[in-house]
Design an enzyme around this catalytic site. Sequence first.
Site, mmCIF file in Angstrom:
data_model
loop_
_atom_site.group_PDB
_atom_site.id
_atom_site.type_symbol
_atom_site.label_atom_id
_atom_site.label_comp_id
_atom_site.label_asym_id
_atom_site.label_seq_id
_atom_site.Cartn_x
_atom_site.Cartn_y
_atom_site.Cartn_z
ATOM 1 N N HIS A 161 0.820 -1.216 0.000
ATOM 2 C CA HIS A 161 0.000 0.000 0.000
ATOM 3 C C HIS A 161 0.855 1.267 0.000
ATOM 4 C CE1 HIS A 161 0.394 -0.408 4.516
ATOM 5 N NE2 HIS A 161 0.553 0.901 4.399
ATOM 6 N N ASP A 192 0.434 -7.627 1.264
ATOM 7 C CA ASP A 192 0.797 -6.233 1.502
ATOM 8 C C ASP A 192 2.316 -6.029 1.533
ATOM 9 O OD1 ASP A 192 0.481 -3.557 1.850
ATOM 10 O OD2 ASP A 192 -0.360 -3.648 3.871
ATOM 11 N N SER A 270 4.841 2.182 8.113
ATOM 12 C CA SER A 270 4.555 1.091 7.191
ATOM 13 C C SER A 270 5.777 0.734 6.356
ATOM 14 C CB SER A 270 3.406 1.468 6.250
ATOM 15 O OG SER A 270 2.173 1.280 6.868
#
Length: 584
Positions: A161, A192, A270
């Site tokens: 993402h 992911d 992230s």
Amino acid sequence: MKRKRGHHKPQNPSTATSPNDIVPIPTTEPGTTDPNNPSSSPTRGRGGGARPRKNPRPNIAASPERRGSRHADQNGDFTHSTTTNTAATAIAATTSDAVGVSEPVKWETVVKVVPSMDAVVKVFCVHTEPNFSLMWQRKRQYSSSSSGFIIGGRRVLTNAHSVEHHTQVKLKKRGSDTKYLATVLAIGTECDIALLTVSDDEFWEGVSPVEFGDLPALQDAVTVVGYPIGGDTISVTSGVVSRIEILSYVHGSTELLGLQIDAAINSGNSGGPAFNDKGKCVGIAFQSLKHEDVENIGYVIPTPVIEHFIKDYEKNGAYTGFPILGVEWQKMENPDLRIAMGMESDQKGVRIRRIEPTAPESQVLKPSDVILSFDGINIANDGTVPFRQGERIGFSYLVSQKYTGDYALVKVLRDSKVLEFNIKLATHKRLIPAHIRGRPPSYYIIAGFVFTSVSVPYLRSEYGKDYEFDAPVKLLDKHLHAMAESVDEQLVVISQVLVADINIGYEDIVNTQVHAFNGKPVKNLKSLASMVESCEEEYLKFELEYQQIVVLQTKTAKAATLDILATHCIPSAMSDDLKIDSRL
């Protein structure tokens, strides 16, 4: 419990937002703001509080919130300037004893708190998302920042993402003032994870790749390193592993093995690595849980999932995905149910409710078969299998360890007889796909009627982050329960009607499924476009949901289409994939 999927405006936090101590790592690099990376990016699944979920569905675990890439704060990342971390204090005390109280702390000494820190990079990405309301164009581009880390083979790992719908990706090493252009090698939507590389040899100089460690045990210490919002320098948070189980991956809309930790994972974290106490990487930070009753719950993608992604890419030259068994099953915990299914007292397993028509096992397995074991590992009545010492985990974990095209030995009970099948595993074909995998949305226009295929991103674009409550019931029912009968089946709808004289009376048709055209069933968008374009009958007749019909005169409709396209500045009546791609 709320999964945050919407957009947030950039914020400029001036105080700490997490109760976790964040170790400030002094560096020689200036904490300046990058004028080329303004805080213009919206946030999806990151930042902000969470409202209680409306009418939560029963028996569904709360979804963790995806954290990270789409927030590029003006000040970059956030570090706690007032924290008094024990490790930092101990280092300062040791240094003071050695060289005197008046001697300042040596930066080089503090750096050694976290091994492999120099391998952690900051990821800058410019995104250009599809416009699902106006499929022939894209949305305004925006920038984001997140984290990543260098692994062997001149490659970098980050979250999928973080580089979703990327136009440009750049990487910056710790202590450097140079951003290097990166190439995206593979994007694993389900897990992911994304794999990047840099062609510039200078980027790889002086950096040792991160080494991977084994899956940690409960209460093992972990340290998350990355570039969260609030500052420009690297940040470190520490915690312990509090849970290991099958988790819901928000970005991938799937369930895979995951680690729950009590370290803070904030926007921008992230893609950053999670290290164990030996300096080995045990996972990738990727999402966190936001709820009024919980604090400091972060989630990490563990090494088994990471290694599966890397091996898949190396084996096939591209990411092929995680296979599934392709069945819906029912627990067999009720004793009367087990007796009715012909199970012996020593037999355990789960009952097959439905089988995906597109799955290879649909040729051999049948509804009401009881799956007793998978690859020789017995399945309990609640659908779990043994997992390490004193732990159990859902048997889907065994399936996720396989690769697309692998075979698995499945033992089932059918009519009181035990049968064994060697089943080829494949990826999941959903009627309403969770991702469009970087491809622009397909569309077809005739007489102002805009036809498209439904996907989860389309529903989210049309109805917002609460699409699971606000979308039409018919579409939600198909999203949650319908199965594709063939690999090329799509759910085709009239997205909207571009108002013109020819479509008077049809203006209010929005997101309504198309079942048939001139008496022939609509299999997918390409077949619909082909039938309409080649139609020589007097009328175009579309049969919609709820027995609604649309009838247009063929010659008039095709003639009016050109004027409607010109009025709305639409370059073509159909997307490029409908013109050249026959594999829809």
